[in-house]
Design a protein around this motif. Sequence first.
Motif, PDB file in Angstrom:
ATOM      1  N   MET A 223     -31.081 -13.816   7.589  1.00  0.00           N
ATOM      2  CA  MET A 223     -29.661 -13.785   7.861  1.00  0.00           C
ATOM      3  C   MET A 223     -28.906 -13.226   6.652  1.00  0.00           C
ATOM      4  O   MET A 223     -27.955 -12.472   6.811  1.00  0.00           O
ATOM      5  N   PHE A 224     -29.328 -13.611   5.424  1.00  0.00           N
ATOM      6  CA  PHE A 224     -28.646 -13.118   4.228  1.00  0.00           C
ATOM      7  C   PHE A 224     -28.792 -11.605   4.090  1.00  0.00           C
ATOM      8  O   PHE A 224     -27.837 -10.908   3.759  1.00  0.00           O
ATOM      9  N   THR A 225     -29.992 -11.099   4.343  1.00  0.00           N
ATOM     10  CA  THR A 225     -30.225  -9.658   4.262  1.00  0.00           C
ATOM     11  C   THR A 225     -29.366  -8.923   5.287  1.00  0.00           C
ATOM     12  O   THR A 225     -28.763  -7.890   4.979  1.00  0.00           O
ATOM     13  N   ALA A 226     -29.276  -9.458   6.481  1.00  0.00           N
ATOM     14  CA  ALA A 226     -28.451  -8.830   7.522  1.00  0.00           C
ATOM     15  C   ALA A 226     -26.981  -8.816   7.113  1.00  0.00           C
ATOM     16  O   ALA A 226     -26.293  -7.811   7.309  1.00  0.00           O
ATOM     17  N   ALA A 227     -26.509  -9.894   6.535  1.00  0.00           N
ATOM     18  CA  ALA A 227     -25.107  -9.951   6.084  1.00  0.00           C
ATOM     19  C   ALA A 227     -24.826  -8.862   5.052  1.00  0.00           C
ATOM     20  O   ALA A 227     -23.817  -8.158   5.134  1.00  0.00           O
ATOM     21  N   ILE A 228     -25.720  -8.704   4.089  1.00  0.00           N
ATOM     22  CA  ILE A 228     -25.550  -7.679   3.053  1.00  0.00           C
ATOM     23  C   ILE A 228     -25.628  -6.285   3.674  1.00  0.00           C
ATOM     24  O   ILE A 228     -24.806  -5.413   3.382  1.00  0.00           O
ATOM     25  N   ASP A 229     -26.613  -6.056   4.554  1.00  0.00           N
ATOM     26  CA  ASP A 229     -26.777  -4.758   5.198  1.00  0.00           C
ATOM     27  C   ASP A 229     -25.548  -4.360   6.010  1.00  0.00           C
ATOM     28  O   ASP A 229     -25.238  -3.181   6.146  1.00  0.00           O
ATOM     29  N   LEU A 230     -24.847  -5.343   6.542  1.00  0.00           N
ATOM     30  CA  LEU A 230     -23.647  -5.077   7.338  1.00  0.00           C
ATOM     31  C   LEU A 230     -22.386  -4.983   6.490  1.00  0.00           C
ATOM     32  O   LEU A 230     -21.280  -4.860   7.012  1.00  0.00           O
ATOM     33  N   GLY A 231     -22.553  -5.070   5.165  1.00  0.00           N
ATOM     34  CA  GLY A 231     -21.409  -4.959   4.266  1.00  0.00           C
ATOM     35  C   GLY A 231     -20.720  -6.277   3.977  1.00  0.00           C
ATOM     36  O   GLY A 231     -19.637  -6.307   3.400  1.00  0.00           O
ATOM     37  N   GLY A 232     -21.351  -7.362   4.387  1.00  0.00           N
ATOM     38  CA  GLY A 232     -20.771  -8.680   4.164  1.00  0.00           C
ATOM     39  C   GLY A 232     -21.139  -9.237   2.809  1.00  0.00           C
ATOM     40  O   GLY A 232     -21.676  -8.549   1.940  1.00  0.00           O
ATOM     41  N   THR A 233     -20.863 -10.504   2.630  1.00  0.00           N
ATOM     42  CA  THR A 233     -21.124 -11.175   1.365  1.00  0.00           C
ATOM     43  C   THR A 233     -21.809 -12.510   1.608  1.00  0.00           C
ATOM     44  O   THR A 233     -21.734 -13.060   2.702  1.00  0.00           O
ATOM     45  N   LEU A 234     -22.467 -13.012   0.574  1.00  0.00           N
ATOM     46  CA  LEU A 234     -23.168 -14.284   0.685  1.00  0.00           C
ATOM     47  C   LEU A 234     -22.339 -15.443   0.170  1.00  0.00           C
ATOM     48  O   LEU A 234     -22.576 -16.575   0.487  1.00  0.00           O
ATOM     49  N   THR A 235     -21.426 -15.173  -0.709  1.00  0.00           N
ATOM     50  CA  THR A 235     -20.738 -16.248  -1.386  1.00  0.00           C
ATOM     51  C   THR A 235     -19.479 -16.688  -0.645  1.00  0.00           C
ATOM     52  O   THR A 235     -18.902 -15.932   0.118  1.00  0.00           O
ATOM     53  N   GLY A 236     -19.087 -17.878  -0.892  1.00  0.00           N
ATOM     54  CA  GLY A 236     -17.862 -18.437  -0.342  1.00  0.00           C
ATOM     55  C   GLY A 236     -17.047 -19.054  -1.451  1.00  0.00           C
ATOM     56  O   GLY A 236     -17.352 -18.881  -2.623  1.00  0.00           O
ATOM     57  N   GLU A 237     -16.038 -19.800  -1.085  1.00  0.00           N
ATOM     58  CA  GLU A 237     -15.157 -20.323  -2.126  1.00  0.00           C
ATOM     59  C   GLU A 237     -15.789 -21.405  -2.983  1.00  0.00           C
ATOM     60  O   GLU A 237     -15.264 -21.756  -4.027  1.00  0.00           O
ATOM     61  N   HIS A 238     -16.916 -21.951  -2.596  1.00  0.00           N
ATOM     62  CA  HIS A 238     -17.534 -23.034  -3.357  1.00  0.00           C
ATOM     63  C   HIS A 238     -18.675 -22.587  -4.261  1.00  0.00           C
ATOM     64  O   HIS A 238     -19.370 -23.403  -4.828  1.00  0.00           O
ATOM     65  N   GLY A 239     -18.879 -21.297  -4.383  1.00  0.00           N
ATOM     66  CA  GLY A 239     -19.924 -20.803  -5.271  1.00  0.00           C
ATOM     67  C   GLY A 239     -21.252 -20.632  -4.554  1.00  0.00           C
ATOM     68  O   GLY A 239     -21.379 -20.873  -3.363  1.00  0.00           O
ATOM     69  N   VAL A 240     -22.227 -20.210  -5.296  1.00  0.00           N
ATOM     70  CA  VAL A 240     -23.545 -19.937  -4.743  1.00  0.00           C
ATOM     71  C   VAL A 240     -24.559 -20.873  -5.366  1.00  0.00           C
ATOM     72  O   VAL A 240     -24.652 -20.982  -6.581  1.00  0.00           O
ATOM     73  N   GLY A 241     -25.311 -21.553  -4.540  1.00  0.00           N
ATOM     74  CA  GLY A 241     -26.340 -22.450  -5.034  1.00  0.00           C
ATOM     75  C   GLY A 241     -27.703 -21.786  -5.081  1.00  0.00           C
ATOM     76  O   GLY A 241     -27.819 -20.575  -4.986  1.00  0.00           O
ATOM     77  N   VAL A 242     -28.717 -22.580  -5.191  1.00  0.00           N
ATOM     78  CA  VAL A 242     -30.065 -22.050  -5.379  1.00  0.00           C
ATOM     79  C   VAL A 242     -30.598 -21.309  -4.153  1.00  0.00           C
ATOM     80  O   VAL A 242     -31.396 -20.389  -4.297  1.00  0.00           O
ATOM     81  N   LEU A 243     -30.169 -21.647  -2.970  1.00  0.00           N
ATOM     82  CA  LEU A 243     -30.684 -21.011  -1.755  1.00  0.00           C
ATOM     83  C   LEU A 243     -30.384 -19.510  -1.714  1.00  0.00           C
ATOM     84  O   LEU A 243     -31.216 -18.712  -1.297  1.00  0.00           O
ATOM     85  N   LYS A 244     -29.214 -19.111  -2.162  1.00  0.00           N
ATOM     86  CA  LYS A 244     -28.791 -17.718  -2.035  1.00  0.00           C
ATOM     87  C   LYS A 244     -29.143 -16.859  -3.248  1.00  0.00           C
ATOM     88  O   LYS A 244     -28.967 -15.646  -3.216  1.00  0.00           O
TER      89      LYS A 244
END
Length: 57
Positions: free
Chosen positions: A1-22
Amino acid sequence: MFTAAIDLGGTLTGEHGVGVLKRPWLDGEMGPGVRDVHRRIKRALDPDGVLNPGKAI
């Protein structure tokens, strides 16, 4: 899902920061240079690492 989000021009992060999963996908989204800048800013503002511990950004 993360790879698809990036490939579509999206982002992984949100307002609470990025933890170890991402973390494995961050360089693909931002590049290692951007992550280095984030680390430097974090270190300057929080040298003891007490704010939002364990987060990548």
